[in-house]
Design an enzyme around this catalytic site. Structure first.
Site, PDB file in Angstrom:
ATOM      1  CD  GLU A  29      -6.353  76.758  -4.142  1.00  0.00           C
ATOM      2  OE1 GLU A  29      -5.866  75.650  -4.446  1.00  0.00           O
ATOM      3  OE2 GLU A  29      -7.020  76.944  -3.108  1.00  0.00           O
ATOM      4  CD  GLU A  59      -9.172  75.211  -1.261  1.00  0.00           C
ATOM      5  OE1 GLU A  59      -8.350  74.836  -2.124  1.00  0.00           O
ATOM      6  OE2 GLU A  59      -8.857  75.441  -0.070  1.00  0.00           O
ATOM      7  CG  HIS A 128      -5.633  64.575  -3.681  1.00  0.00           C
ATOM      8  ND1 HIS A 128      -5.009  64.267  -2.505  1.00  0.00           N
ATOM      9  CD2 HIS A 128      -5.266  65.851  -3.989  1.00  0.00           C
ATOM     10  CE1 HIS A 128      -4.278  65.309  -2.107  1.00  0.00           C
ATOM     11  NE2 HIS A 128      -4.427  66.273  -2.986  1.00  0.00           N
TER      12      HIS A 128
END
Length: 324
Positions: A29, A59, A128
């Site tokens: 990406e 993914e 994250h």
């Protein structure tokens, strides 16, 4: 020698393998036209054309296609933007890539490199900021490494791409834009495995990896001011893991601390302790594991910083191990 930041060293390694291995592809990406969300793949699309391309946000498709491409003679290097996102593609990594050699009776290989980055940074929040290396180290058939310096960022990636097994290269975004350091490029491909003695000492062996290495070195400096000399042993390759180097250090110092950014329960530090004690290493005190508490990482930087081990906490825990 070239003066490179960590991120520039990764970029230099990608340029090298793209030049010397024509079967190599780079995709993921935003890695092509934008040059990567952290700029690490900048310039690859312009120089290597369609061998470098952007993908949809999927993914599972990225990893699934990479497994197939690897089985048919390509050497794909795919980027998963955050390690947290690799969980969407666990089937492709764990059930497919890691099994290619076994289920084909050795007739096929999967020379696939997965580049990703993990760990906490200001405002990263729970989805994250996870450190997931232990999860992948539990899977036979996957090689895993976590470089902390520009030189290792270059060397480990080159080694990974030349390997005929799937390799997970876990970087850290807090290191990408660090200081420039001399990096030897263009040399022979380094063998897989091996530890790095980042600091020598006689009172305790501290084993660590990834970005945490820099905090451990800071802690070792503080301990030295108290008269405690710590050996800092970095293990950038976690599979294969250099147990011999750890045992050699522990046999000399008699004490072991393992420090990682991942949360403590189920962390790879527990495996290191188990291997050392299982080998019968003579210890003067019970080993210590230092990691993040078993909580989700909050968005507030001040709260997150209070959870992830810093130099002061590492020094305090190791001081207690030595003087306790």
């Amino acid at each position: 020698m070239r003066e490179l930041t960590y991120g520039e060293a990764v970029n230099a390694a990608l340029h090298r393998v793209m030049e010397e291995l024509p079967e190599t592809l780079v995709y993921g990406e935003d890695v092509a036209v934008p040059g990567g969300v952290f700029g690490v793949t900048r310039g690859l699309r312009r120089q290597y054309g369609e061998r470098v391309f952007d993908t949809p946000i999927s993914e599972s498709a990225i990893l699934g296609s990479a497994v197939g491409a690897a089985m048919f003679g390509r050497r794909p290097i795919v980027e998963i933007m955050w390690a947290d996102f690799s969980l969407v593609a666990l089937d492709q990594i764990v059930n497919q890539a890691a099994n290619v050699r076994y289920v084909s009776g050795g007739r096929l290989t999967a020379p696939l490199t997965i580049r990703t980055q993990q760990g906490n940074a200001p405002g990263a929040c729970a989805q994250h900021s996870q450190s997931l290396e232990a999860l992948f180290l539990h899977v036979p058939g996957l090689r895993v490494c976590m470089p902390s310096t520009p030189q290792d960022a270059y060397d480990l990636l080159v080694t990974a791409v030349h390997c005929d097994d799937p390799v997970l290269v876990i970087e850290n975004r807090t290191l990408y834009f660090g200081p420039k350091e001399p990096v030897e490029t263009g040399g022979a491909v380094k063998p897989m495995g091996g530890a790095r003695t980042r600091r020598d000492g006689s009172d305790v062996t501290i084993v660590t990896w990834g970005a945490m290495t820099h905090r451990v070195l800071d802690a070792a400096g503080r301990l030295a001011a108290d008269g405690i000399e710590a050996q800092v042993l970095e293990t950038p390759w976690l599979n294969p893991f250099d147990l011999d180097a750890v045992l050699a250090g522990v046999s000399r110092t008699g004490r072991l601390a393992v420090v990682h950014e991942a949360n403590v329960t189920g962390g790879f530090g527990a495996e290191v302790v188990a291997r050392v004690t299982g080998a019968g290493a003579p210890l003067l005190a019970p080993p210590v594991r230092i990691g993040t508490p078993d909580v989700r990482i909050p968005a507030a930087p001040v709260l997150a910083e209070a959870l992830v081990p810093d130099a002061a906490r590492i020094a305090a825990d190791v001081r207690g191990l030595v003087k306790g």
